[in-house]
Design an enzyme around this catalytic site. Structure first.
Site, PDB file in Angstrom:
ATOM      1  N   LYS A 109       0.843  -1.196   0.000  1.00 23.46           N
ATOM      2  CA  LYS A 109       0.000   0.000   0.000  1.00 23.46           C
ATOM      3  C   LYS A 109       0.881   1.249   0.000  1.00 23.46           C
ATOM      4  CE  LYS A 109      -1.931   2.695   2.868  1.00 23.46           C
ATOM      5  NZ  LYS A 109      -1.862   3.886   1.997  1.00 23.46           N
ATOM      6  N   GLY A 151       6.405   4.982   8.403  1.00 20.59           N
ATOM      7  CA  GLY A 151       5.604   6.204   8.443  1.00 20.59           C
ATOM      8  C   GLY A 151       5.889   6.949   9.719  1.00 20.59           C
ATOM      9  N   SER A 152       4.954   7.766  10.129  1.00 18.16           N
ATOM     10  CA  SER A 152       5.185   8.606  11.306  1.00 18.16           C
ATOM     11  C   SER A 152       5.028   7.791  12.592  1.00 18.16           C
ATOM     12  CB  SER A 152       4.185   9.753  11.305  1.00 18.16           C
ATOM     13  OG  SER A 152       2.884   9.231  11.389  1.00 18.16           O
ATOM     14  N   THR A 153       5.642   8.274  13.644  1.00 19.90           N
ATOM     15  CA  THR A 153       5.540   7.594  14.935  1.00 19.90           C
ATOM     16  C   THR A 153       4.084   7.581  15.413  1.00 19.90           C
ATOM     17  OG1 THR A 153       7.813   8.059  15.518  1.00 19.90           O
ATOM     18  CG2 THR A 153       6.312   7.684  17.353  1.00 19.90           C
ATOM     19  N   ALA A 154       3.343   8.665  15.143  1.00 23.78           N
ATOM     20  CA  ALA A 154       1.937   8.731  15.576  1.00 23.78           C
ATOM     21  C   ALA A 154       1.130   7.609  14.920  1.00 23.78           C
ATOM     22  CB  ALA A 154       1.356  10.093  15.227  1.00 23.78           C
ATOM     23  N   THR A 155       1.284   7.439  13.613  1.00 25.93           N
ATOM     24  CA  THR A 155       0.538   6.368  12.926  1.00 25.93           C
ATOM     25  C   THR A 155       1.083   5.004  13.341  1.00 25.93           C
ATOM     26  OG1 THR A 155       0.259   7.869  11.060  1.00 25.93           O
ATOM     27  CG2 THR A 155      -0.322   5.582  10.679  1.00 25.93           C
ATOM     28  N   GLY A 156       2.378   4.921  13.566  1.00 24.38           N
ATOM     29  CA  GLY A 156       2.993   3.656  13.990  1.00 24.38           C
ATOM     30  C   GLY A 156       2.384   3.139  15.283  1.00 24.38           C
ATOM     31  N   GLU A 186       9.136   1.222  11.078  1.00 21.91           N
ATOM     32  CA  GLU A 186      10.204   2.196  10.790  1.00 21.91           C
ATOM     33  C   GLU A 186       9.555   3.566  10.901  1.00 21.91           C
ATOM     34  OE1 GLU A 186      13.184   1.383  10.449  1.00 21.91           O
ATOM     35  OE2 GLU A 186      13.325  -0.587   9.508  1.00 21.91           O
ATOM     36  N   CYS A 213      13.562  10.315   6.915  1.00 21.19           N
ATOM     37  CA  CYS A 213      13.408   9.852   8.300  1.00 21.19           C
ATOM     38  C   CYS A 213      14.709   9.993   9.080  1.00 21.19           C
ATOM     39  CB  CYS A 213      12.919   8.419   8.316  1.00 21.19           C
ATOM     40  SG  CYS A 213      13.974   7.332   7.379  1.00 21.19           S
ATOM     41  N   GLU A 252      10.355  16.276  15.182  1.00 20.32           N
ATOM     42  CA  GLU A 252      10.582  15.988  13.765  1.00 20.32           C
ATOM     43  C   GLU A 252       9.786  16.967  12.913  1.00 20.32           C
ATOM     44  OE1 GLU A 252       8.849  12.460  11.775  1.00 20.32           O
ATOM     45  OE2 GLU A 252      10.885  12.062  11.062  1.00 20.32           O
TER      46      GLU A 252
END
Ligand code: NAD
Length: 430
Positions: free
Chosen positions: A114, A167-172, A189, A223, A324
């Site tokens: 995706k 992706g971002s830490t928030a989405t992770g 990651e 990143c 970031e």
């Protein structure tokens, strides 16, 4: 499919990508807004990645174990983890797809790839190339679309066995929590706020050149961008003067011009985020030494979103030096000695990458050992290569990509135990 056949298909994919390099590079540049020079570098790394995992496919060994009982044979086999959901962001669309697709296919998994909603084109091209290379239909599936539910649905899906997410830490965090409901295997990651640490015994010219690249490469939408530049007090002024002078000379603009250093900011919301961080930096008292504003290259790119190569003199507490930003924004912070440099480098929720600049081999390695990050590069800005594991400590994620050990993350280990004794085992004695 036997591993040797998978290896041949992966080599063929690498070859076809190499043959279509010009077309893929231009597609990536036009889809993402990155410079043609950056996209060229990525393409070489993508070919290398498929070749590396083509080689790895036939080396995903199990082991013959010391028998736990004399009359046993014990061994392990590596089996494919199953169906992999590979979810990638927009900053390196084909590169980060290849970091997941290549080891997954090498290990014998099937993949639903995706891409990010704004950069789907090279993922689709990869799907077509894989079919042409002989991968059976249904093994690599490319799922495009613009809703967040798409990624979420994949992570929730009962038939997905493993999620490989960048992706971002928030989405992770959402991905990890969602995947936990069905105990899926997860590799994350995530974000970073990586330091370049420059000591007073560094080759300052080399450190300036490396630090410039470390933050402004891919317009800072990287990143592992070395966005915190930690400088020993003794070389602070000299370094900053040279860095700022060179930052002002960087050419910002037309991504298709081979002479451009800093291309476009990929998304309007990313541009807005950079703008707002620069505003915060000024409000908090950080001093802009270079840039700080939108760039207006004009011409055919007049309608685009560009940001000047920006650098602030900051303090450790400033948000520009802690959070970031994902844009071409560097923050200089001064340190007084090695212990303070290490403490500053580690004073972050992230731990993806770091550069250390020093001609003292002992110090450089001591500091590299003390920094809590997945990658530490000594006297070079380049540290990402197939065969070298890449991934994060702390909130930069878990699991490693690009390494041989990555194969284990796309595999299940099965233990097989065989009884070879003459007398049947009869525990109950009945
Ligand atoms: P993002 O987290 O917004 O999106 C990443 C991907 O996840 C996209 O494909 C998106 O559609 C999908 N997604 C969104 N919500 C989801 C959900 N609930 N479940 C599953 N998937 C979902 O990140 P982004 O803005 O596209 O990328 C920038 C971020 O990626 C930065 O923080 C950057 O540091 C990070 N990044 C990390 C690495 C690394 O290797 N560590 C590499 C590149 C980028």
């Amino acid at each position: 499919m036997p591993a040797s056949r998978r290896a041949k298909i992966l080599y063929k994919i690498a070859q076809l990508i190499g043959e279509r390099a010009d077309e893929l590079i231009l597609t990536e540049v036009r889809d993402n807004g990155k410079t043609i020079a950056t996209a060229k570098g990525e393409l070489g790394a993508i070919v290398d990645c498929f070749e590396f995992y083509a080689g790895a496919a036939t080396k995903n060994y199990g082991a013959t174990l010391p028998p736990p009982i004399a009359t046993y044979l014990a061994s392990t086999v590596r089996e494919p983890a199953g169906v992999v959901a590979a979810i990638v962001p927009w900053n390196f669309p084909l590169l980060l797809a290849s970091w997941k697709v290549a080891p997954a296919l090498a290990a014998g998994c099937t993949v639903v790839l995706k891409p990010a909603p704004s950069t789907p084109l090279t993922a689709l091209a990869l799907g077509r190339i894989a079919l042409e290379a002989g991968l059976p239909e249904g093994v690599l599936n490319v799922l495009t679309g613009s809703t967040r539910e798409l990624g979420q649905a994949l992570v929730e899906h009962p038939l997905v066995d493993k999620v490989a997410f960048t992706g971002s830490t928030a989405t992770g965090k959402i991905v990890a929590a969602t995947a936990a409901k069905t105990i899926k295997r997860v590799t994350l990651e995530l974000g970073g706020k990586s330091p370049s640490v420059v000591f007073d015994d560094a080759d300052v010219d080399a450190a300036v050149a490396g630090a410039l690249y470390g933050i402004y490469y891919n317009a800072g939408q990287t990143c592992e961008a070395r966005s915190r530049i930690l400088l020993h007090a003794a070389i602070y002024d000299r370094f900053v003067e040279s860095f700022v002078d060179k930052a002002r000379q960087l050419r910002v603009g037309d991504p298709e011009d081979p002479l451009t250093h800093v291309g476009a900011i990929s998304l309007p919301e990313q541009f807005e985020k950079i703008r707002s961080y620069c505003e915060i930096a000024s409000n908090e008292g950080a001093r802009a030494l270079a840039g700080g504003s939108a760039a207006h290259p004009g011409g055919a790119n007049a309608g685009g979103t560009f940001w000047e190569a920006t650098a602030y003199e900051a303090e450790v507490g400033h948000r520009v030096a802690r959070e970031e930003i994902f844009g071409p924004v560097a923050a200089f912070v001064r340190f007084k000695d090695e212990a303070e440099a290490i403490a500053m480098a580690n004073d972050s929720e992230y731990g993806l990458s770091a550069s250390v600049w020093s001609t003292n081999v002992g110090r450089a390695n001591r500091v590299a050992r003390a920094i809590r990050a997945g990658t530490v590069a000594i006297n070079t800005p380049y540290a990402v290569f197939p065969g070298v594991p890449f991934g994060g400590y702390k909130q930069s994620g878990y699991g490693r990509e690009l390494g041989m050990e990555t194969m284990a993350l796309y595999s299940e280990t099965k233990s097989v135990l065989t009884y070879i004794g003459e007398k049947p085992i009869n525990p109950f004695g009945l």
